[in-house]
Write a protein that holds these residues in place. Structure first.
Motif: not given
Lengths: 91, 767
Positions: B496-506, B539-553
């Protein structure tokens, strides 16, 4: 002591009691002490030495707790719920 | 009202976080490929030496397999292999944990290829691989199966009777760890009890009790199931398929084929809809077995009829609801009995149905009994908030009757009884911060609700719904490119468009544009374990993973900037994608400028994260619908529809609105038309989109959406899942609107013209 909510289908083992307070600092200790107070409960919650996959343990709102080492606080609230199935999984 | 207004006003007056990317509406990263037809779906997979597979399916709803003779099929020129259940390894009758739930491996395997009995019309019996699909199909007709036909059980109440034919000779009812000795079709009984329901009903000023039934419904995803398998000579199996979870498909394949997960690579293709129906596997193991026998890749694609007859719909159900109310409108007791069809094997969404049925309300005394019942229909699968639509249809229409008796506005009634933080659900758990009352308030204030509906045979209905959402596990990897963009690999298939909603959190964390993140859905070899796209979790959980990976970056980029400036990382700040030396603001570098220097300052930067988040936030929705009913035909026309929903925080509002509109569209189809028609011997009589009537754009008005944002305190950006709850209220809202239009209470889904007309005629006869 932690408060344990007894599922209605297990209340025959607690003489109809809905909530009980149980001493213990880990989930494993709570379950052992619960079984001492109400024999038979552990047998319903365990399968092959672990918490049965049909039940999800909730500690202070945290769902899906499996480890018997999981820390439990004095004011903790513990629930045993049927595992969610047919929705996100394939039970 | 006065008690409720304060906390809401207080929440609204809080300063909201200011985001640069979150809450905007960038064009989806996969949009061009999708609209130009270049996206690669499972059926597009082409590999050298490819064979084509077909499945032989049972013509009977219930029969014992006496024998299967494949010799004539094998002798047909062009046929390369035939497989049956005899080619599957024996498995124990054993429960395995799978994600948050559990699965019986024996049942899973028997649903792939029937072993001793076929349990529904369309049950797979054998697979054929040939040099083209036409020869494979011709070969199916040459397989001789000797059946002993047995009487089918096609309804949940029929299946629960003492004298009902049994599907499984060893199935005994489980009741939260307790197992009866009696064999029956009832696989599970669950119960939730809060307070003292008996006493609560005694205290009620009036009590309403009603019965409801719903029919079997399919998700209706546009892309049929498909799978291509290559079992290599080195023992490694690669599978390309349309799935809602590559890792879940890998684990199921491991269980069915009894080979280690390390030997299986699942490559998820683009997915043309799933809605829960593409979590189970069907074709993958058969394609794998055929590939092992032939040494060549094998592709199998289902027809639409196979999708209807051989994959998992959502269950038909029988529900009884009883509610006790005081004259002031307070609900003091509620009771529900829900029996859901599991299909051929245990595992209906009965528990979610029980969890959701009274969830929007704060009721002190509740008793809910749920039964999971096997019948001779396909094994049910998840469908968008599985189990909750059936349940809400019952509870929300009873509430409408209560409101009518009280002479109370139905939204005012919901404000009075609505659940809020700290209130306990039927399972005993207290709610964290939730936004139900806010959805009701927004609906009440909406111009739709404020505008009177005029005209004969027209009515307005409202209903609310709940879905709990889930968290589970997700992984993400982010690599910084030399041009300042980043590549994001995540494990959630994008429905449902989650590539984008996950990417936006990063992007928000890194201070770069959403377009500068290149998201890719990885296979099981290229990203860490990630659970299914389901439970409104991505968007909740994988988005959170992207958030944490971005924090790592971000941490690593700060270290690089510090290295360049010869200072410690603590002296460098990063705000909105600009790295700056704290003590000398003149020294600053943008993310892009720093990215260009990575190769000279220590090499690439890669961030990674795995999460198993706990702070899941449930979602509520309140819908308003206007209908016009033709009293001559019973046809219901949707005139206007408004969906209000708490999204927590809408990462990409357009996709939230899209989910809301999609859920409503499916809910309208379920409410008014969709159902499996069964013949007495258990055959689906309408197994095509011509006869299985899904709504088209001609059937639907523009669906207005209102996003309410009550942030989920359990997520860094306040996200709640949004995909499932919008399908929960429509059936009940439409039923309530029909009543207000023509005065008939509908208690069966779907409310097709014939059924509505029947009720109108009954009412006219009485009057």
């Amino acid at each position: 002591m932690a408060t344990v909510w007894i599922p209605s289908l297990m209340r025959s083992l607690t003489h109809g009691v809905e909530k009980v307070t149980v001493p213990g600092s880990t989930l494993g200790e709570i379950l052992d002490n619960l079984d001492k107070a109400y024999p038979g409960l552990k047998n319903r919650l365990y399968e092959e030495g672990r918490i049965t996959p049909h039940i999800t343990v909730v500690v202070d709102g945290e769902m899906g707790i499996q480890g018997l080492w999981y820390p439990v606080r004095e004011q903790s609230e513990i629930h045993f719920l049927p595992v969610i199935s047919g929705g996100i999984d394939l039970d | 009202m006065s008690k409720l207004e304060n906390p809401i006003q207080e929440e609204l007056s809080k300063e909201k976080p200011k985001y640069k990317v979150i809450g905007t509406r960038p064009i989806r990263h996969d949009g061009t490929d999708k609209v130009t037809g270049r996206a690669i779906y499972g059926a597009d997979v082409k590999i050298s030496g490819l064979l084509h597979g077909k499945i032989l399916r049972s013509p009977h709803a219930h029969a014992r397999i006496r024998s299967i003779d494949v010799s004539r099929a094998l002798a047909l020129p062009g046929v390369k292999a035939v497989v049956t259940a005899q080619d599957l390894p024996p498995v124990a009758d054993k429960i395995e944990e799978l994600g948050e739930g559990a699965i019986n491996i024996k049942y899973l395997q028997e649903n792939i290829l029937a072993r001793e009995k076929v349990l529904y019309k369309g049950h797979a019996v054998a697979g054929v691989a040939a040099i083209n699909p036409h020869i494979a199909e011709e070969a199916l007709a040459l397989i001789e199966v000797d059946y002993e036909v047995l009487p089918p059980v096609l309804g949940v109440r029929q299946a629960m009777r003492e004298d009902a034919p049994l599907l499984h000779p060893d199935l005994k009812t489980k009741s939260l760890g307790e197992k009866t000795d009696k064999v029956s079709n009832i696989a599970q009984h669950i119960q939730y009890k809060l307070g003292d329901p008996e006493k609560g009903f005694q205290e009620a000023d009036f009590v309403i009790e009603r019965e409801f039934t719903t029919s079997t419904v399919h998700q209706g995803y546009i892309e049929p199931h498909n799978a291509t398998a290559l079992w290599n000579a080195d023992g490694n199996l690669t599978v390309w398929c349309s799935t809602q979870g590559a890792f879940m498909a890998q684990r199921q394949l491991s269980d069915v084929l009894q080979i280690p997960v390390s030997k299986i690579k699942v490559i998820p293709a683009e997915i043309g809809g799933g809605f829960g129906g593409k979590i189970p596997i069907y074709l993958e193991p058969v394609a794998a077995l055929l590939s092992r026998k032939t040494g060549r890749p094998v592709k199998i694609v289902m027809s639409r009829t196979e999708v209807f007859e051989g994959t998992g719909p959502t269950p038909a159900s029988y529900i009884k609801v009883k509610m006790g109310v005081k004259r002031d409108g307070r609900i003091v007791a509620a009771q529900a009995y829900l029996a859901y069809e599991a299909g051929a094997y245990p595992g209906s969404p009965i528990n979610p149905g029980c969890m959701c049925i009274f969830a929007p309300y704060n009721i002190p005394n509740v008793l809910i009994d749920g039964y999971d019942v096997v019948v001779n229909k396909p094994k049910t699968a998840a469908y968008r908030a599985p189990g909750a639509t059936n349940a809400a249809f019952a509870s929300e229409t009873v509430i409408d009757e209560i409101c009518e008796q009280l002479g109370m506005d139905p939204l005012q009634f919901r404000l009075l009884n609505g659940a809020k933080e700290g209130d306990r659900k039927a399972d005993g758990l207290p709610y964290p911060r939730i936004g139900y009352l806010e959805t009701v308030e927004a609906a009440m204030k909406h111009e739709h609700y404020q505008t009177p509906l005029k005209g004969p045979n027209r009515g307005r209905g409202v209903a609310s719904g709940y879905w709990f959402n889930v968290g589970l596990q997700s992984s993400a990897i982010i690599s910084v490119n030399a041009d300042g963009t980043v590549s994001l690999v995540e494990g959630s298939t994008d429905i449902g468009g989650t590539r984008t909603s996950v990417a936006m959190q990063a992007a928000e964390v890194l201070g770069i544009a959403a377009e500068d993140v290149r998201p890719v859905v990885g296979d099981t070899d290229s990203v860490g374990y990630t659970d299914v796209t389901g439970g409104s979790r991505v968007t909740f959980a994988t988005g959170w993973a992207a958030y944490e990976a971005a924090q790592d970056v971000k941490r690593q980029m700060i270290e690089r900037a510090a290295k360049i400036w010869g200072v410690s990382p603590e002296e460098v700040t990063s705000v909105e994608g600009v790295f700056q030396l704290s003590k000398d603001p003149e020294k600053r570098m943008t993310f892009k400028e720093l990215a260009a220097q990575l190769s000279k300052t220590g090499g690439p930067v890669v961030g990674r994260a795995t999460v198993a988040p706990r702070g899941v936030g449930g979602a509520f929705a309140t819908h308003i619908v206007d209908v016009e009913v033709d009293p001559e035909t019973g046809k219901v026309q949707i005139l206007r529809y408004t969906a209000v929903q708490d999204a927590g925080k809408a990462i990409h509002p357009s996709y939230v609105e899209g989910q809301m509109q999609g859920g409503v569209a499916q809910g309208i189809g379920w409410a008014l038309n969709e159902e499996y028609f069964y013949t007495p011997d258990g055959r689906m009589a309408n197994a095509s989109f011509l006869d299985y009537r899904m709504p088209t754009c001609l059937d639907l008005p523009m669906i207005d959406t209102v996003i309410v944002e009550v942030p989920n305190p359990g997520h860094p950006f306040g996200v709640r899942g949004v995909g499932e709850v919008p399908i929960v209220p429509p059936a009940a809202a439409i039923a309530n609107a029909i009543y207000r239009a023509v005065g008939v209470r509908m208690r069966h889904l779907p409310m097709s013209p014939g059924r509505v007309l029947e009720e109108i005629l009954k009412k006219n006869q009485k009057s």
